[in-house]
Write an enzyme that holds these catalytic residues in place. Structure first.
Site, PDB file in Angstrom:
ATOM      1  N   LYS A  10      -3.365  -2.641   3.924  1.00 24.45           N
ATOM      2  CA  LYS A  10      -4.305  -1.529   3.751  1.00 24.45           C
ATOM      3  C   LYS A  10      -5.587  -1.987   3.077  1.00 24.45           C
ATOM      4  O   LYS A  10      -6.598  -1.332   3.127  1.00 24.45           O
ATOM      5  CB  LYS A  10      -3.647  -0.406   2.944  1.00 24.45           C
ATOM      6  CG  LYS A  10      -2.558   0.279   3.748  1.00 24.45           C
ATOM      7  CD  LYS A  10      -1.930   1.458   3.049  1.00 24.45           C
ATOM      8  CE  LYS A  10      -0.738   1.908   3.882  1.00 24.45           C
ATOM      9  NZ  LYS A  10       0.138   2.836   3.232  1.00 24.45           N
ATOM     10  N   ARG A  11      -5.496  -3.127   2.425  1.00 22.49           N
ATOM     11  CA  ARG A  11      -6.680  -3.619   1.731  1.00 22.49           C
ATOM     12  C   ARG A  11      -7.596  -4.449   2.623  1.00 22.49           C
ATOM     13  O   ARG A  11      -8.672  -4.837   2.219  1.00 22.49           O
ATOM     14  CB  ARG A  11      -6.265  -4.436   0.504  1.00 22.49           C
ATOM     15  CG  ARG A  11      -5.924  -3.558  -0.681  1.00 22.49           C
ATOM     16  CD  ARG A  11      -5.327  -4.370  -1.810  1.00 22.49           C
ATOM     17  NE  ARG A  11      -4.005  -4.837  -1.461  1.00 22.49           N
ATOM     18  CZ  ARG A  11      -2.887  -4.138  -1.618  1.00 22.49           C
ATOM     19  NH1 ARG A  11      -2.953  -2.931  -2.137  1.00 22.49           N
ATOM     20  NH2 ARG A  11      -1.712  -4.606  -1.271  1.00 22.49           N
TER      21      ARG A  11
END
Ligand code: GLU
Length: 481
Positions: free
Chosen positions: A258-259
């Site tokens: 997600k980063r």
């Protein structure tokens, strides 16, 4: 199926709807619908600190936008199963935790985090590979408990795992999976000292009480499943059927993080860019599931009929944003005029003052780009280059713009345009014909200075269309300056 199929999508509202979450939700939904079952939306909000404002709402709305409509949720509760938010079910978890304590399957633990850390370190220093809870609080005496209570310690509740027990289940995706109770990290916590249950406990209680028959979820939960099965056994409940979908990886084969901001991963981002929900669903459907035929385009209804969990893939699925954009472009091409206009209007509005155009004209403009764009936002830049042209600065373009013949070409074209009642591709073509006849200028020397003057660019959509988009007045105005 004997029992009515009931599945769930159970997000933690710690973020927005992600590709992986959308895929879980979609596969559960299709599974439910294929077997005339139900899908519930349950909010696993026990990680209080990580919950984000609006997380639940946006997850729920994005699901519905995709066409994944839950049968039950906090917003449409069935009284038999409500509430649907875990933080509203704390009494229920406490009741079953107590039941496990009473039957000797769970116990209070007063160890502090510091003590646990210290002993863990000792274990590791002594060469233990996987440190686990040393059961210091398993058999506390009354006096010890009183002493801890007097110190103001708040206990958590731990499950008492059986030793050397084989825990086995048939996974819908990967077949028989076997664990040993010795490898589960020790007697794990089911209720934290603040009274909030852990994921592994709450999920069992809820899945059971909500009559969940099948649990389809991401591979990252595979190692949680034996813990959950252990709890089912202690409570004398039958576990649902589990299926763990493979991870989603990026083009380099790395798990999607997600980063990683190079890849758009949230449904809201795609919605805002102008992806169609049907196209996203189609793309995600093929992200870890293979149809029997080599068909590639699926409507939700077709997917409901054809979805077969036996064909979920066992190797990682690669998320390819370009492929999804291609799928989206195919769906855009297929939109009828009315749907296309409705879809594209918000993007036109970023460039055009919509009040100045009727729908027929807007559709005409937007249709010029229909086969070109991968998603709605892609209409903005090319259209903007026409509406808000750049100044010509390059030497080459400047000399093309400032030909000796340019002034006479422009003034003649202005005359011709002034004589036109309507701007159509045909009437504009005729106007250019007349300019050519009157000035003797033709070809590139005729068209390119006009194009450069109007848009500042030497390439783009057809000149007649540019004139159509700008309208007579703006064209005359730009040519006169
Ligand atoms: N709340 C969990 C998650 O978001 C759900 C896991 C499950 O489906 O059991 O990962």
């Amino acid at each position: 199926m004997e029992n009515k199929v009931r599945v769930r999508y159970a997000p933690s509202p710690t973020g927005f709807l992600h590709i992986g979450g959308a895929r879980s939700a979609l596969f559960n939904y299709l599974f439910a619908k294929k077997y005339n079952g139900q899908i519930i939306f349950r909010v696993e909000d026990t990680d209080v600190e990580r919950n984000v404002e609006g997380g639940e709402e946006s997850q729920y709305n994005d699901l519905r936008w995709l066409g994944i409509i839950p049968d039950e949720s906090p917003m449409e509760p069935n009284p038999k199963y409500a509430p649907y938010r875990q933080m509203e079910r704390l009494d229920i978890y406490h009741k079953y935790a107590q039941q496990l304590i009473d039957s000797g399957y769970a116990y209070y633990c007063y160890c502090t985090n510091e003590e646990l850390e210290q002993r863990k370190e000792e274990q590791l220093n002594n060469g233990v590979k996987a440190a686990k809870y040393d059961r210091r609080c398993l058999n506390l005496t009354k006096e010890q408990i009183e002493q801890y209570e007097k110190e103001g310690r708040k206990p958590c509740i731990r499950i008492r795992l059986k030793d050397h027990e084989k825990i086995e289940f048939d996974d819908l995706v990967r077949g028989k999976v076997t664990f040993s109770s010795d490898d589960l990290g020790g007697d794990f916590v089911i209720i934290k000292s603040n009274g909030i249950p852990t994921y592994n406990f709450a999920v069992v209680i809820d899945d059971h009480l909500m009559d969940i028959t099948h649990v389809l979820r991401g591979e990252e939960h595979l190692s949680n499943t034996p813990k959950q099965i252990a709890i089912y056994e202690m409570l004398g409940w039958q576990a649902p059927i589990f299926g763990h979908m493979t991870i989603i990886v990026n083009k380099d084969g790395k798990k999607l993080s997600k980063r990683d901001h190079n890849i758009l991963q949230f449904m809201s981002q795609y919605r805002e860019l102008g992806y169609l929900p049907e196209a996203i669903v189609n793309y995600i459907l093929l992200l870890g599931w293979t149809p029997e035929s080599n068909k590639e385009i699926f409507s939700m209804d077709e997917a409901k009929l054809e979805f077969n969990p036996a064909r979920l893939s066992t190797s990682p699925s690669m998320f390819d944003q370009q492929k999804m954009t291609w799928t989206n472009s195919q769906y855009i091409k297929k939109l009828d005029d009315e749907s296309y206009l409705k879809f594209i209007k918000p993007f036109l509005a970023k460039v055009l003052d919509l009040n100045k155009y009727d729908d027929v004209t807007l559709l005409e403009i937007a249709s010029l780009y229909k086969d070109e764009i991968g998603y709605g936002q892609e209409i903005v830049e090319p259209l903007n280059s026409i509406i808000n042209p750049k100044e010509v600065t390059s030497e080459e373009e400047l000399s093309m713009l400032n030909l000796d013949s340019t002034p006479i070409v422009f003034s003649t074209l202005i005359e011709e345009l002034n004589n036109l009642d309507v701007i159509t591709p045909e009437s504009v073509k005729t106007a250019f014909k007349n300019v050519q006849l009157k000035t003797g200028v033709k070809g590139k020397n005729l068209y390119m200075p006009v194009r450069l003057k109007l848009t500042g660019l030497s390439h783009g959509i057809e000149l007649v269309n540019i004139i159509k988009i700008l309208g007579k007045d703006v064209v005359i105005d730009r040519l006169s300056k």
